[in-house]
Every structure is written in C-alpha cells, then in structure tokens.
Design a protein around this motif. Structure first.
Motif, PDB file in Angstrom:
ATOM      1  N   LEU A 381       0.972  -1.738  -0.378  1.00 59.50           N
ATOM      2  CA  LEU A 381      -0.388  -0.089  -0.078  1.00 59.50           C
ATOM      3  C   LEU A 381       1.082   1.002   0.213  1.00 59.50           C
ATOM      4  O   LEU A 381       1.680   1.397   0.570  1.00 59.50           O
ATOM      5  CB  LEU A 381      -0.950   0.119   1.213  1.00 59.50           C
ATOM      6  CG  LEU A 381      -1.946  -0.166   1.377  1.00 59.50           C
ATOM      7  CD1 LEU A 381      -2.082  -1.905   1.500  1.00 59.50           C
ATOM      8  CD2 LEU A 381      -2.540   0.087   2.829  1.00 59.50           C
ATOM      9  N   LYS A 383       1.141   4.757   1.642  1.00 55.92           N
ATOM     10  CA  LYS A 383       0.818   5.472   2.408  1.00 55.92           C
ATOM     11  C   LYS A 383       1.121   7.229   2.267  1.00 55.92           C
ATOM     12  O   LYS A 383       2.184   7.124   2.248  1.00 55.92           O
ATOM     13  CB  LYS A 383       1.503   5.268   3.972  1.00 55.92           C
ATOM     14  CG  LYS A 383       0.887   5.373   4.697  1.00 55.92           C
ATOM     15  CD  LYS A 383       0.846   4.378   6.541  1.00 55.92           C
ATOM     16  CE  LYS A 383       0.985   4.718   7.613  1.00 55.92           C
ATOM     17  NZ  LYS A 383      -0.216   5.169   7.788  1.00 55.92           N
ATOM     18  N   TRP A 394       3.860   0.282   2.897  1.00 55.20           N
ATOM     19  CA  TRP A 394       2.481  -0.410   3.922  1.00 55.20           C
ATOM     20  C   TRP A 394       2.376  -1.248   3.359  1.00 55.20           C
ATOM     21  O   TRP A 394       2.032  -1.643   2.485  1.00 55.20           O
ATOM     22  CB  TRP A 394       1.932   0.601   4.515  1.00 55.20           C
ATOM     23  CG  TRP A 394       1.396  -0.201   5.410  1.00 55.20           C
ATOM     24  CD1 TRP A 394       1.592  -1.253   6.421  1.00 55.20           C
ATOM     25  CD2 TRP A 394      -0.595   0.195   5.710  1.00 55.20           C
ATOM     26  NE1 TRP A 394       0.733  -1.521   7.359  1.00 55.20           N
ATOM     27  CE2 TRP A 394      -1.157  -0.523   6.898  1.00 55.20           C
ATOM     28  CE3 TRP A 394      -1.935   0.530   5.372  1.00 55.20           C
ATOM     29  CZ2 TRP A 394      -2.457  -0.811   7.196  1.00 55.20           C
ATOM     30  CZ3 TRP A 394      -2.794   0.420   5.655  1.00 55.20           C
ATOM     31  CH2 TRP A 394      -2.556   0.067   6.816  1.00 55.20           C
ATOM     32  N   ALA A 396       0.431  -4.674   3.543  1.00 48.90           N
ATOM     33  CA  ALA A 396      -1.271  -4.756   4.791  1.00 48.90           C
ATOM     34  C   ALA A 396      -1.810  -6.383   4.196  1.00 48.90           C
ATOM     35  O   ALA A 396      -1.562  -6.682   3.228  1.00 48.90           O
ATOM     36  CB  ALA A 396      -1.803  -3.897   4.456  1.00 48.90           C
ATOM     37  N   ASP A 407     -11.307  -0.532   2.549  1.00 49.01           N
ATOM     38  CA  ASP A 407     -11.525  -0.681   3.732  1.00 49.01           C
ATOM     39  C   ASP A 407     -11.826   0.660   4.467  1.00 49.01           C
ATOM     40  O   ASP A 407     -10.567   0.699   5.144  1.00 49.01           O
ATOM     41  CB  ASP A 407     -10.204  -2.111   4.553  1.00 49.01           C
ATOM     42  CG  ASP A 407     -11.005  -2.235   5.884  1.00 49.01           C
ATOM     43  OD1 ASP A 407     -11.451  -1.775   6.369  1.00 49.01           O
ATOM     44  OD2 ASP A 407     -10.691  -3.431   6.558  1.00 49.01           O
ATOM     45  N   ARG A 410     -10.266   0.756   8.115  1.00 53.90           N
ATOM     46  CA  ARG A 410      -8.610   0.814   7.941  1.00 53.90           C
ATOM     47  C   ARG A 410      -8.019   1.992   7.538  1.00 53.90           C
ATOM     48  O   ARG A 410      -6.545   1.777   7.222  1.00 53.90           O
ATOM     49  CB  ARG A 410      -8.078  -0.369   7.804  1.00 53.90           C
ATOM     50  CG  ARG A 410      -8.308  -1.925   9.002  1.00 53.90           C
ATOM     51  CD  ARG A 410      -8.307  -3.009   8.294  1.00 53.90           C
ATOM     52  NE  ARG A 410      -6.590  -3.357   7.893  1.00 53.90           N
ATOM     53  CZ  ARG A 410      -6.496  -4.223   7.198  1.00 53.90           C
ATOM     54  NH1 ARG A 410      -7.405  -4.553   6.122  1.00 53.90           N
ATOM     55  NH2 ARG A 410      -4.929  -4.490   6.983  1.00 53.90           N
ATOM     56  N   ASP A 411      -9.011   2.763   6.962  1.00 47.06           N
ATOM     57  CA  ASP A 411      -8.797   3.649   6.176  1.00 47.06           C
ATOM     58  C   ASP A 411      -7.313   3.050   4.270  1.00 47.06           C
ATOM     59  O   ASP A 411      -6.970   3.472   4.292  1.00 47.06           O
ATOM     60  CB  ASP A 411      -7.764   4.667   6.816  1.00 47.06           C
ATOM     61  CG  ASP A 411      -7.198   6.112   5.888  1.00 47.06           C
ATOM     62  OD1 ASP A 411      -8.098   6.501   4.527  1.00 47.06           O
ATOM     63  OD2 ASP A 411      -6.958   6.752   5.769  1.00 47.06           O
ATOM     64  N   ILE A 412      -7.781   2.203   4.049  1.00 52.16           N
ATOM     65  CA  ILE A 412      -7.587   1.490   2.984  1.00 52.16           C
ATOM     66  C   ILE A 412      -8.591   1.965   1.654  1.00 52.16           C
ATOM     67  O   ILE A 412      -9.207   1.686   1.657  1.00 52.16           O
ATOM     68  CB  ILE A 412      -7.648   0.085   2.943  1.00 52.16           C
ATOM     69  CG1 ILE A 412      -5.717  -0.094   3.726  1.00 52.16           C
ATOM     70  CG2 ILE A 412      -6.829  -0.616   1.787  1.00 52.16           C
ATOM     71  CD1 ILE A 412      -5.556  -1.353   5.019  1.00 52.16           C
ATOM     72  N   PHE A 431      -3.349   0.300  -3.856  1.00 49.98           N
ATOM     73  CA  PHE A 431      -4.734   1.077  -2.556  1.00 49.98           C
ATOM     74  C   PHE A 431      -3.391   1.697  -1.721  1.00 49.98           C
ATOM     75  O   PHE A 431      -2.824   2.000  -2.163  1.00 49.98           O
ATOM     76  CB  PHE A 431      -4.673  -0.336  -1.106  1.00 49.98           C
ATOM     77  CG  PHE A 431      -5.661  -1.377  -2.344  1.00 49.98           C
ATOM     78  CD1 PHE A 431      -6.760  -0.866  -1.934  1.00 49.98           C
ATOM     79  CD2 PHE A 431      -4.764  -2.608  -2.529  1.00 49.98           C
ATOM     80  CE1 PHE A 431      -8.040  -1.975  -2.381  1.00 49.98           C
ATOM     81  CE2 PHE A 431      -5.986  -3.664  -3.252  1.00 49.98           C
ATOM     82  CZ  PHE A 431      -7.617  -3.357  -3.286  1.00 49.98           C
ATOM     83  N   SER A 433      -3.521   4.724   1.504  1.00 47.51           N
ATOM     84  CA  SER A 433      -3.959   4.929   3.213  1.00 47.51           C
ATOM     85  C   SER A 433      -3.573   6.319   3.914  1.00 47.51           C
ATOM     86  O   SER A 433      -2.511   6.833   3.462  1.00 47.51           O
ATOM     87  CB  SER A 433      -3.216   3.911   3.535  1.00 47.51           C
ATOM     88  OG  SER A 433      -3.676   4.375   5.264  1.00 47.51           O
ATOM     89  N   GLY A 434      -4.326   6.758   3.910  1.00 49.71           N
ATOM     90  CA  GLY A 434      -3.451   8.116   4.993  1.00 49.71           C
ATOM     91  C   GLY A 434      -5.040   9.579   4.118  1.00 49.71           C
ATOM     92  O   GLY A 434      -5.091  10.609   4.146  1.00 49.71           O
ATOM     93  N   THR A 458     -13.761   4.975  -2.393  1.00 43.60           N
ATOM     94  CA  THR A 458     -13.910   3.860  -1.612  1.00 43.60           C
ATOM     95  C   THR A 458     -14.687   2.744  -2.429  1.00 43.60           C
ATOM     96  O   THR A 458     -16.083   2.126  -1.620  1.00 43.60           O
ATOM     97  CB  THR A 458     -15.316   5.133  -0.231  1.00 43.60           C
ATOM     98  OG1 THR A 458     -16.058   6.009  -1.091  1.00 43.60           O
ATOM     99  CG2 THR A 458     -14.370   6.136   0.734  1.00 43.60           C
TER     100      THR A 458
END
Lengths: 563, 563
Positions: A381, A383, A394, A396, A407, A410-412, A431, A433-434, A458
């Motif tokens: 991922l 990040k 990251w 995951a 997800d 989990r902010d994915i 993916f 995240s953040g 999303t």
C-alpha cells in the motif's frame, strides 16, 4: 508619444541607490533619466512622494501550476509588479508535446507581461512516465529559433548527466551551441557530482533548501534561484543570500505557486516584501528581482530604469511595503492604482487550440475497469504522510472478498492511474492509506509529470463516475459521491489549466477541496495536491503509474502483491 | 589527459574569497574544484604556497598600437597573465579594410592568447580621412558570423549618433539584431547627450577621465572600462571605482600601450598591481579583470576557476605583487616560471598576407613634390604643445624665397601628409613649429586614423628621401639626414606593425626616437608620437590631412595662406 514621469525617486539597480530624477519614455523605451521637464513630453505625470523601480521578473515558473492560462496569469501577476516571467512549460509538454509549447508561446504573445520560455528538458521525466509526447533533442531544436525561447529548462535528470547519457548530453550541447542557457534542478547534489553537473554547463539551481547547498553552488559558478512557492518555501533558509557577496549571483523565483496564494500573498513582490521584513535591503532585493534576472537570462535592456531600457516600470508607495500602485509595461500603463487595464487575449491557432482542448484520448470507463484480480492477500500500500510528498510503503493484509479490498474503516482506499493520452488501456490499480475519505471518489487530470488520469475512491462505481467526468470535461478535478458530482473544477486546457480568472479558479479549488473534506478526508492533508504527486516516481518511496507500482528507491516496477 | 593542480589557494571571483581547493583539469576545461587527489589525474602539480586565479582579460585594446603582430603581442602579454584580449582592429581597417580585419583574425587563430574582435565602427573616422577603405554596415555584416567577433567597436562618431545619422544607426542596429555589443567612445559627453548615446544601445565607455564621468555612465547602465595605456592613464582618477557599488560595472583595459611599457610595466597585471598598491582589494581587481570582462562580453565559461570553465589560469606568488609565475591557457602550460613556451605562429592566407604586406600604393616622390607654391606670406602654422596631442594655430610671416619657407632658426619646419592608399596624388603640405629639428627629416606610415604617409623635414631633399624609404619598406618610421638613413623601424604589416618581438621593436623604437633628438628635436616632445596625431582632425585645433589643413573646431578645410 513621449511620457514624462516626474518627481519620483528612482531605484537605481546599477548603484543600489535611490536617486531623484525624471524619467522620459518614448514608446516602449526609456530615453532619458535626469533633468527632463514638461516641455520634453506629450504627457506628464507627477509622482511626487512615489518611488519608481524596474518591473519584477520571475526567473522560474511553471504557468500550469497556477492552473491559469498565460493571459489570466498576467492579470494576477501584473498588479504584483511582475512584468516578465521565465516559464518552463514542462507540464503541458508532457501532455501535448510540441503543440503544448507552441500553445504557451501563442497564448503569451503580445501580453503586457513578457513571457519567456525555457524548453522542457525532461519529457518524460522517467521511463515509467507514459506521457502524451516524448521530446528529444530533435523535437526541441526548431523551437530555439523563437525569439522568446531562452534555453533548456530544468535538467531534472541529473543521473543522466552524471552518467553521460547521450540523449541528455545532446540536448544540453545543442542548447549551448545556440548560445542558450540550461537551467538546473539537482536537489542535494554536492561535491564531485555537482562539479560534473555544473561542468556539463548547467548554470543555475532553484532546489537549494539550505544555505550550504546555495553557497557551494554559487562558489562553483552557478546562479541560485531563491524559490518561494506554495509548497516549496526556501526563502527563510536562504535569507543570508540577500547579503554580499551572494546577492550578485541570486535571483528570485516562485516555481509553483497556486492562484489563491497569488491573490492573497502576491508574487515576486511577496518574496521582496518578506526579505525586507526580515531586515534585508529592499534595493538589493529589487536588484535581484530585476536587473540580475534579466542579465542572467541575457535579456538585453530589461530590468533597470535607465536610458535605452524597456519601460517596464513600477510605481511604488514606499520600499517597506513594496506596495505596487501602477505598472508600466513597455511604456504603456498596464496597472493603474492596483487595477489591471484590460488587454486583448492572444488568438491561438485553431489546430493548436484543438490539440490542447482535446488532450484526452481514452474510452469511457466502467466500475469493472477498477476491479483488482486478487493474486494473494498481502499487498503493498502507498501510505501518505501529512505535509509531505514523500510516501511510505505499507504491507497490509487485504480481504478481496469484501469490496474488492477497499476497507474504509482501516482507511484503505483504492487508487488508480489510467493512461489517458494514447488510449493504450494501461492502468495501475492498487491501494492507498492516509486520505481518510469515508465515501465517494475523487479524480484529477493533474498528476505529475505525465498527467494521466488519477482516481482515489471508496468504491468502484464512484471511481468510474469521477474518472468519466474528468474525461468528459477534458480534464480537471472532481469530487463524486453516490454517483453524483458534488464539486468540480474543469481544467480544459490540456487537462491542466482553466481559462477562468485567478479568483474564480481559487474559489473552485476551495470548493473542491472542501468537498473532499466533507467526504471525510483528513484535515491534515491537501487531497488533490497529495494525489497529484502520487504518480511521480522520483519522490520516494512507493508511487503508482500507468504501468503499476514503482519502488522509487530502486527505480523499478513492483507487484501489488507481496509474495 | 587530466591535470591536478593541488594545494594552492584559489581566487574565487564569484564570492571574492580565497579558498583552499584542488583544481582538476581535463583537456581545455576545469572539471572540478574541491577535494580531488592524485589518483584522479594523469599529471599532478603541487602548488603549495601559490595562488591560482583566472587569467586576465583586456577588454579594449588596439593591437596595432603595440606595433606587434598578434603572435608577438601574445608572447609579451602571456607572461603578464593576460589570457584573452578584446581587440578593435580599427587602425588596420583604415588601411586594408575587410582584408585587414581578416588578417587580424587569421593572425590570432589558435594562439594560446584568446583574441576576440570588435568590428571597427568608424572607418574612416571623419570625412577628411582618405583611408584605404570605407567600411559601412554592408562591409561589416558578413564578419559578425565569425565566432570570435563579439560586436561593433568603439563608436567614436557620437555626433553621428546624436544626429541619428542613418549609416551610423544602421551599423548599431545590425549589431544589436545579431545580439552583439556596441562599444562606446564619447569623452566628456553627459546629460541629455549621454542619455541619447546610451539609449542607442552603446553599452560602455573607456574614455572616462574623471570619477564624475564614470559615475554618471554607470548610473545610466553603461559599463566603464578603466583605461591605463601609455598615453592615456585614467587609473588614478578612477580608483574609487574599485569599491562598491561601482566595481561590479567596471572592467580593466589598456586601449593603447607601447611595447616598451608592456615589457617594463606589464599589461593588465600592471593595472591590478597599481590598484592594490593604492590600497584596493586584489580580489576585487582580479574579478574586474576576469569574470566581469567575460560576462560583459558574453563569453561563456571564461573568467573563473570553476567547473566547466575554460582552464585559463594563472599561478601567482602572492596577491600583493601579483607576480605571475605560470600561465595555463585552455589547460596547456603557456608560461612556465615567467617564460613563454613556444607556440606555432598562425598561417595567414597568401592573398591576405599580400594585401597587408603591400599596403602602399604611391609613386616614388621627388623633392619637387614637397615644394609649396606661394600665394602670400602670412601662413597658418601648426604649433605643437609639449606633452599634448592638442595643437595650436599660429599665423606667421613666411619668406618663401629662402628654403621654400623653411626657417630652422624660428623652428618652422615643413610638414606633408601624402595619400598612400590609392595613389590619388592628394597631399597636404604646410609648416609646423615645436619639433625643433635642426637638420634632416622624419617620416612615418603611422598617422591616425587614415595612416597616410606623414613627413616632417628641414629640407625637401631629406623629406623626399625619408618618404621614399617608408614607401620602400612598406611602412615604418624613419630618420634621414643629408640624404642618409640614420635610423629606421620597418612596420611592413599594413605600415603599422612589425613581425619582430616586443623587445626588438622597443629597441628599434628607442633608436629611432634618439636619432630624432640627435637631429635637434626638443627633449620635451615625443616626435613620432606627436607626428602620428598631426593628421587626426578630431583633436583641436589645427591638423594636416591629405586634403590640406583642417580647422578642427569648425570642422572645415582652411587654406595655408591667411589672406
């Protein structure tokens, strides 16, 4: 028709002194500075109590980063006292190639603002960039004959220079053979590497973030461009450069500055003002922003209030606030009491306009286009780190059975970069995240440096809707939720610029920004700005391109799936 | 082949500092300045205790005034640390026109000394000058394409600029259109006149003799050339220009410097040394004599010890005496411990050599050619003032029945200027006072600016003999007494230069000078130097040309006879 500006004090950038003199202008040029009187002129303006200084020059700017077309940029820059800019149309060249550069030249023809061009040196920036055009020495060559083309733009490919890459060296040597400059871009390079880079004939840098970096470059003969943009702000660290012996080898630039900042803070005037506030001499700062920039770029008779010089002049209230009242460009009043005097927008040739306005070549997308075929559950991922363009990797565990891996808890979220220049169908999906969005999707055609279509979402449906809206607009930023467009900013010129005014763009930009935050995006990030750099595989450590994930440190493609 | 110069201190002209660093050179170029070591190079020289600085550049010199050909000038300049000169071949152009300029280019090709050329702007200098060539814009145009031609030389015809003379303005505008400089020459011009001259695009002056003149020019954007020649010495008056803010807009030049001075005092090093002795910073003076000259003339990568720069370097003992030990030109040792390393003289194309070597076109003269047909007894005489180039007019009673008017007791000698380029037979004959010769005659082919044959004598027989000797030598200076040549200096190259060495020329020059004094010439004058300016009708008040006497102040021909 002769114009006399009388009773003002004149900033003399040759002597760093204020002197009292009258300025006589004939047409575009200053023809006298001294004891001239009313009988010498057809029009006389009494400027008692005011100060006249040369117009400011931005030595390095990407017009596309302002999201404004050159005429609209002129409208917002002129009241700041900017009478000339040196622009590197690197972004539009990545989209439209030769036509993009011609567009910038045509769109800036005969503006009150003088627009000079440095030819983009690195299109594409990296081998991972699927751009709309590839510009080798052959593509650049013919453009040097344009009178407003001053050289080769920032040579970001410093590894190529250090490795004597023949294509890179050919671009540099062709510029030199024509007596043209080559701008630099080599952050943190020092010692032997820097020597080699400089010896190749790269004569400046705007990436200095510490005084040591700047001092090494100046000592080795480079000019240092003190940059104060929207994201990259180096002024504070480089303030000592406003003193001797450094100031003589430094000029002022903005590089990338957003329209909201141009409106609220200003342009080169803002840098001068900040330096003065920090205790530096306004006369030095003005010299650095005028004569020195002109002389560095070989612009003859520009950048001073002196006989024979182009009458690009500012009328200031004082040297503390550097507040610009009036601006003369080539002897004509361009700004009066802070208000721009209307001017004609340049005509763009229809073929060029058509190319730039139709920069998308991409079939309509469906949610299925964003589907990821699982090859495992351990994924790489990206990040995001708030306040930085650097990203982390990251690893995951992803459950592809639920929402194809998205997800929200989990902010994915899902990230896609889709090739949009040649309809190759190439795309990278993974993916991120953040970002923190709880619903909807965002998409943009601004994604450095190739400016492919980038989407974060999303759910696949909103991602497809957002992507299709960008495609339909021919570029821009968009926020979609539950299939509906809730905010958008069209950028129809190459997917990078709008033909609206700075104020309108700034308002749209704010609206779009707020809309993403309404969808739950973290207050700590600038979603569109962060997104715009997610596909730039020169900033560590993990990025997404149309070819897939790139491990930036190792400069190679990596699989989404960690096996 | 890589050369390392290690352990010296480096004069950094970008920062005005001395720094300790090693210099790595590859071929013609410096490729690194910093922590390089023996393993980086093929040849290593330890220069502990020494100083390395960039080679000096003379920004304005007339090679012909040294009477040396470019290779011989190189031999005497290089040990002084001069690695480049910007020469205006104005004198030879007056004799040989286009071929004269080509000669200077060919004679300076591939010398260790870099020789750049400014094209002579005023050939002829005045309408009274019967020259070997007329050079209008058409004649100059083709020469700009030569890579060592940097612009248009000193525009002495400032009245022409002020009057918008179309031929003058065409020369200036063609230089500008090609992006070339135009040198100035406008002594004492100030105020509105200077504004107009500068606004025409004339960007420097080397005729400033007062600090006020210099300050006005710098304030109006010109570069000031601080001149220290043999006759014109401006350094003392202009010493404040070595301080800020002036130094940044000043460069160092010699203009006209005789070989004896080059040998005994030096060249640009002499100016630096004098400035240092007067308390000025050697670092500033070196910057003014290197980087600033190069940047002013648009010479890329010349004038500094930095990566990418041409390895034109000096090894100095110290910064107080500025004594030059070694000189590197383009990375090759050109001077070792003060001694020039031999180099190949450039070949001159045979047609060009023939033109320059055969510049006299004039029939043999007889004493009868110097006879004056009396039209009265009251005559206008030229009166020389010791130590000045200015002359006075003196109305005297002449008795033509005795020696055709020559009266040695009253120091009334005969003066003749004879056209020698096109064999027109034009000649001006009259009288001169102030030389003081008691017998014999002297003649020269050096007579500014047209360089016709000029003769002064105590009798017509010796005048004819002297003139014929100059003709036979194809130019030079000669002293004749009782029909015999008692001293001579051949100047066979266009009648202006010798191909001997500086030492030989200086010795010959001294011999000729002493010979005239032996004939009784006043100790207060320099006979050949005074004579060389007797035909230049721009210096008041009475001068002799091939067309006759010129009243300089009224700029018109006047009769020998006052009626």
């Amino acid at each position: 028709m002769k114009l006399l500006l009388k009773n003002a004090q004149i900033v003399n950038v040759f002597t760093d002194r204020l002197e009292t003199a009258n300025v006589l202008i004939d047409g575009e040029k200053i023809i006298g500075v001294g004891e001239y009187n009313d009988t010498d002129a057809d029009i006389v303006r009494d400027l008692s109590g005011k100060i006249i200084c040369p117009g400011f020059i931005d030595g390095h700017i990407h017009v596309e980063s302002t999201m404004l077309t050159p005429p609209e940029l002129a409208r917002v820059c002129l009241p700041c006292g900017t009478t000339a800019i040196v622009a590197d149309p690197h972004e539009i060249a990545n989209v439209c190639g030769f036509s993009g550069i011609v567009y910038m030249l045509e769109a800036s023809e005969d503006l009150p603002l003088s627009v000079y061009i440095m030819l983009p040196s690195c299109v594409p920036s990296t081998p991972f960039d699927e751009t709309g055009a590839v510009m080798e020495a052959e593509e650049l060559r013919v453009l040097y004959s344009h009178p407003r083309v001053l050289g080769l733009g920032e040579m970001m490919n410093y590894p190529g220079v250090l490795a004597d890459d023949p294509k890179v060296m050919q671009k540099i040597s062709e510029a030199h053979e024509l007596g043209k400059l080559v701008n630099g871009h080599a952050p943190l390079l020092g010692g032997r590497g820097l020597d080699k880079y400089i010896a190749a004939g790269i004569s400046d840098d705007h990436e200095c973030s510490t005084i040591d970096e700047a001092v090494e470059r100046i000592s080795k003969g480079q000019h240092v461009m003190i940059r104060q943009g929207t994201a990259a702000k180096n002024l504070e660290a480089l303030l000592p450069l406003f003193d001797e012996p450094w100031s003589r080898r430094c000029i002022l630039v903005t590089d990338d500055r957003h329209p909201a900042d141009l409106i609220s803070e200003g342009h080169i005037d803002n840098i001068i003002r900040s330096a003065v506030k920090a205790g530096k001499s306004p006369l030095t700062a003005i010299r650095m922003a005028s004569l020195q920039t002109a002389e560095y770029f070989g612009l003859k008779s520009v950048g001073a209030v002196a006989p024979g010089y182009r009458a690009d002049l500012l009328v200031l209230d004082d040297l503390e606030t550097v507040k610009v009242c009036d601006v003369y460009c080539g002897g004509r009043l361009a700004v009066s009491e802070g208000k721009v005097i209307d001017f004609k927008k340049p005509e763009i040739r229809s073929d060029i306009r058509k190319t730039v306005r139709n920069s998308f070549y991409l079939d309509e997308l469906s949610p299925a286009d964003f589907y990821i075929e699982s090859e495992g559950s351990r994924c790489r991922l990206i990040k995001i780190t708030p306040g930085q363009l650097l990203t982390d990797e990251w690893i995951a565990e992803i459950d592809f059975n639920r929402a194809n891996g998205i997800d929200i808890k989990r902010d994915i979220l899902k990230l896609a970069v889709i090739e949009r220049h040649l309809n190759t169908g190439h795309k990278g999906i993974g993916f991120i995240s953040g970002i923190g969005m709880k619903k909807g999707a965002i998409a943009s055609s601004v994604s450095h440096d190739a400016h492919n279509l980038i989407v974060i979402g999303t759910n696949d449906e909103d991602m497809a809707a957002a992507a299709n809206r960008i495609r339909a607009m021919g570029g821009g930023n968009v926020v979609v939720s539950e299939g509906k467009i809730i905010a958008e900013m069209p950028l129809p010129e190459a997917g990078l610029m709008s033909d609206l005014s700075a104020a309108e763009i700034a308002a749209q930009n704010e609206e779009v920004r707020m809309a993403v935050h309404k969808l739950g995006a973290s207050a700590e990030i600038e979603p569109f700005m962060n997104m715009a750099f997610l596909s730039l595989p020169v900033i560590p450590s993990l990025k997404m391109t149309t070819l897939g994930l790139v491990d930036v440190n190792r400069q190679r493609l990596v699989s989404l799936f960690e096996k």
